[in-house]
Design an enzyme around this catalytic site. Structure first.
Site, PDB file in Angstrom:
ATOM      1  N   LYS A 113       0.831  -1.206   0.000  1.00  0.00           N
ATOM      2  CA  LYS A 113       0.000   0.000   0.000  1.00  0.00           C
ATOM      3  C   LYS A 113       0.863   1.252   0.000  1.00  0.00           C
ATOM      4  O   LYS A 113       0.559   2.234  -0.671  1.00  0.00           O
ATOM      5  CB  LYS A 113      -0.936   0.026   1.220  1.00  0.00           C
ATOM      6  CG  LYS A 113      -1.990  -1.075   1.207  1.00  0.00           C
ATOM      7  CD  LYS A 113      -3.291  -0.606   0.577  1.00  0.00           C
ATOM      8  CE  LYS A 113      -4.204  -1.736   0.127  1.00  0.00           C
ATOM      9  NZ  LYS A 113      -4.558  -2.704   1.155  1.00  0.00           N
ATOM     10  N   LYS A 196      -3.189 -11.333  -8.127  1.00  0.00           N
ATOM     11  CA  LYS A 196      -4.452 -11.953  -7.718  1.00  0.00           C
ATOM     12  C   LYS A 196      -5.624 -11.099  -8.175  1.00  0.00           C
ATOM     13  O   LYS A 196      -5.480  -9.875  -8.324  1.00  0.00           O
ATOM     14  CB  LYS A 196      -4.480 -12.145  -6.200  1.00  0.00           C
ATOM     15  CG  LYS A 196      -4.423 -10.849  -5.445  1.00  0.00           C
ATOM     16  CD  LYS A 196      -4.756 -10.982  -3.980  1.00  0.00           C
ATOM     17  CE  LYS A 196      -4.641  -9.596  -3.369  1.00  0.00           C
ATOM     18  NZ  LYS A 196      -5.335  -9.285  -2.216  1.00  0.00           N
ATOM     19  N   LYS A 199      -9.343  -5.493  -6.770  1.00  0.00           N
ATOM     20  CA  LYS A 199      -9.325  -4.113  -7.219  1.00  0.00           C
ATOM     21  C   LYS A 199      -7.946  -3.632  -7.672  1.00  0.00           C
ATOM     22  O   LYS A 199      -7.813  -2.920  -8.664  1.00  0.00           O
ATOM     23  CB  LYS A 199      -9.793  -3.205  -6.074  1.00  0.00           C
ATOM     24  CG  LYS A 199     -11.259  -2.857  -6.111  1.00  0.00           C
ATOM     25  CD  LYS A 199     -11.561  -1.846  -7.213  1.00  0.00           C
ATOM     26  CE  LYS A 199     -12.963  -1.291  -7.176  1.00  0.00           C
ATOM     27  NZ  LYS A 199     -13.303  -0.581  -5.952  1.00  0.00           N
TER      28      LYS A 199
HETATM   29  P1  TYM Z   1     -10.672  -8.343   1.370  1.00  0.00           P
HETATM   30  O1  TYM Z   1     -11.874  -7.494   1.519  1.00  0.00           O
HETATM   31  O2  TYM Z   1      -9.535  -7.856   0.550  1.00  0.00           O
HETATM   32  O3  TYM Z   1     -11.096  -9.746   0.799  1.00  0.00           O
HETATM   33  C1  TYM Z   1     -12.141 -10.498   1.408  1.00  0.00           C
HETATM   34  C2  TYM Z   1     -11.823 -11.965   1.372  1.00  0.00           C
HETATM   35  O4  TYM Z   1     -11.642 -12.383   0.021  1.00  0.00           O
HETATM   36  C3  TYM Z   1     -10.379 -13.032  -0.113  1.00  0.00           C
HETATM   37  N1  TYM Z   1      -9.819 -12.722  -1.429  1.00  0.00           N
HETATM   38  C4  TYM Z   1      -9.300 -13.645  -2.257  1.00  0.00           C
HETATM   39  N2  TYM Z   1      -9.166 -14.964  -2.129  1.00  0.00           N
HETATM   40  C5  TYM Z   1      -8.614 -15.638  -3.168  1.00  0.00           C
HETATM   41  N3  TYM Z   1      -8.209 -15.029  -4.316  1.00  0.00           N
HETATM   42  C6  TYM Z   1      -8.323 -13.700  -4.489  1.00  0.00           C
HETATM   43  N4  TYM Z   1      -7.951 -13.131  -5.614  1.00  0.00           N
HETATM   44  C7  TYM Z   1      -8.888 -12.939  -3.416  1.00  0.00           C
HETATM   45  N5  TYM Z   1      -9.154 -11.617  -3.235  1.00  0.00           N
HETATM   46  C8  TYM Z   1      -9.715 -11.505  -2.014  1.00  0.00           C
HETATM   47  C9  TYM Z   1      -9.512 -12.477   1.002  1.00  0.00           C
HETATM   48  O5  TYM Z   1      -8.485 -13.369   1.335  1.00  0.00           O
HETATM   49  C10 TYM Z   1     -10.533 -12.320   2.111  1.00  0.00           C
HETATM   50  O6  TYM Z   1     -10.714 -13.528   2.790  1.00  0.00           O
HETATM   51  N6  TYM Z   1      -8.538  -7.803   5.780  1.00  0.00           N
HETATM   52  C11 TYM Z   1      -9.615  -8.460   5.088  1.00  0.00           C
HETATM   53  C12 TYM Z   1     -10.983  -8.178   5.664  1.00  0.00           C
HETATM   54  C13 TYM Z   1     -11.069  -8.436   7.106  1.00  0.00           C
HETATM   55  C14 TYM Z   1     -11.069  -9.707   7.753  1.00  0.00           C
HETATM   56  C15 TYM Z   1     -11.144  -9.424   9.132  1.00  0.00           C
HETATM   57  C16 TYM Z   1     -11.025 -11.004   7.280  1.00  0.00           C
HETATM   58  C17 TYM Z   1     -11.132  -7.484   8.065  1.00  0.00           C
HETATM   59  N7  TYM Z   1     -11.190  -8.081   9.285  1.00  0.00           N
HETATM   60  C18 TYM Z   1     -11.179 -10.462  10.074  1.00  0.00           C
HETATM   61  C19 TYM Z   1     -11.046 -12.037   8.217  1.00  0.00           C
HETATM   62  C20 TYM Z   1     -11.129 -11.747   9.589  1.00  0.00           C
HETATM   63  C21 TYM Z   1      -9.590  -7.966   3.648  1.00  0.00           C
HETATM   64  O7  TYM Z   1      -9.176  -6.892   3.355  1.00  0.00           O
HETATM   65  O8  TYM Z   1     -10.160  -8.810   2.797  1.00  0.00           O
END
Ligand code: TYM
Length: 332
Positions: A113, A196, A199
């Site tokens: 980031k 991956k 966005k």
């Molecule tokens: P975020 O919003 O980026 O993504 C949400 C979930 O989707 C999964 N994910 C993917 N898995 C496989 N391939 C991809 N290309 C891909 N893109 C996204 C992410 O691994 C995630 O599981 N920090 C987290 C949100 C969060 C969270 C938490 C998750 C906040 N607090 C507590 C678990 C527990 C995030 O930004 O995910």
């Protein structure tokens, strides 16, 4: 015996995409009957990128509608908005007191980031992993369904849980594990040949659950490929391996085997593979897209789900926070 506790969330930075679905949401749905589950919309986390007041609720509703469209049932699990649970923010404060600058600066997602956006390095971005740990530890969850990209955050959650336990000689927090599909944590690739899906790789490389069939077809047909294999059983380059990974996600085993054979005997035509991939993605996404449209039109219904989840999440969070305050030494 008490059921294991599961907790996870998705950041509302746009509509959900196939990476979110296969990395997380699909497992949320599978787990809701087996465990005591808490699934939230991470609308505190989205503040690190400064959304406008007008977009916050709208974006959160979009995620909630996708949760329901995928099959999460508010009667069988707890679904809520992170911002409806201020206990999380208080636990975040406590955890931050024992989170060190060096370890936070070393987090891969933070470094990425900073590289992408050097003018918006705020403290919220730095302490993103402690807020995430608070989300999980507030319910004392043991299993966290996430994609491969969240592995390091889960490791930090365990560090903070263990640190708290050691510091206060308590066993309050279990050490939660990241869980994926039976084959392990999933990474769904982007359509641009590397990275991956999500966005940060751009909207053209990402298939959203709200994409119309024509949009999906256009994106898939433009996906990166190469001029084709020249020798039998050649190792697949990254962009081709990625197309096969997407095929494995949405197509039948027979389809995957068919294109694998064509690749291995050097007769594959990527146009055919992409057409099949687009057809299978459309077949997969279209029912979800239609349900999301219906659910979003029912704003009252969505609000009811949020209210119901808030109550249930609050009970669990209060139990943990009362304990934390007592252990730290505040007046009970
Ligand atoms: P975020 O919003 O980026 O993504 C949400 C979930 O989707 C999964 N994910 C993917 N898995 C496989 N391939 C991809 N290309 C891909 N893109 C996204 C992410 O691994 C995630 O599981 N920090 C987290 C949100 C969060 C969270 C938490 C998750 C906040 N607090 C507590 C678990 C527990 C995030 O930004 O995910």
């Amino acid at each position: 015996m008490a059921k294991d506790i599961v907790c996870s969330g998705v950041r509302p930075t746009g509509n959900l995409h196939l990476g979110n679905y296969f990395g997380a949401l699909r497992n949320f749905v599978r787990m809701q009957d087996e465990y005591d589950c808490y699934f939230f919309v991470a609308d505190y986390h989205s503040l690190t990128t400064h959304p406008t007041p007008g977009s916050i609720y709208n974006d959160a509703s979009a995620i909630l509608a996708a949760y329901l469209a995928a099959g999460l049932d508010p009667e069988r699990c707890t679904i809520y908005l992170q911002s409806d649970l201020p206990e999380t923010a208080e636990l975040y404060l406590f955890l931050n007191m024992n989170a060190y600058l060096g370890e936070l600066e070393r987090v891969t997602s933070f470094k990425d980031k900073v590289r992408q956006n050097p003018n918006n390095v705020n403290a919220g971005l730095l302490t993103y992993p402690t807020l995430m740990a608070a989300d999980i530890l507030i319910h004392r969850a043991t299993r966290v369904p996430v994609g491969k990209d969240q592995e390091q955050h889960l490791e930090m959650t365990r560090t903070y849980a263990q640190r708290f336990n050691t510091m206060y000689g308590s066993e309050l927090f279990p050490l939660p594990q990241a869980v994926g599909s039976p084959a392990g944590l999933v990474k769904i690739p982007a359509l641009n040949g590397s990275g991956k899906m999500g966005k940060s790789e751009g909207e053209a490389s990402t298939i959203f659950l709200t994409d119309e069939p024509s949009v999906i077809r256009k994106k898939v047909m433009k996906a990166k490929s190469d001029s084709g294999p020249t020798e039998p059983n050649q190792k697949k380059p990254e962009e081709i391996e990625n197309l096969f990974a997407l095929l494995r996600a949405v197509s039948t085993e027979e389809t995957v085997r068919h294109f694998d054979e064509l690749y291995n005997n050097c007769t594959i035509r990527y146009g055919d593979l992409k057409k099949q991939l687009a057809d299978d993605m459309v077949a997969f996404v279209e029912p979800l897209r239609q349900r999301i449209v219906e659910l979003r039109a029912d704003s009252e219904g969505l609000r009811r789900v949020m209210d119901m989840g808030r109550e249930k999440a609050h009970e669990s969070a209060k139990r943990t926070l009362d304990e934390v305050r007592r252990i730290i030494g505040y007046r009970h």
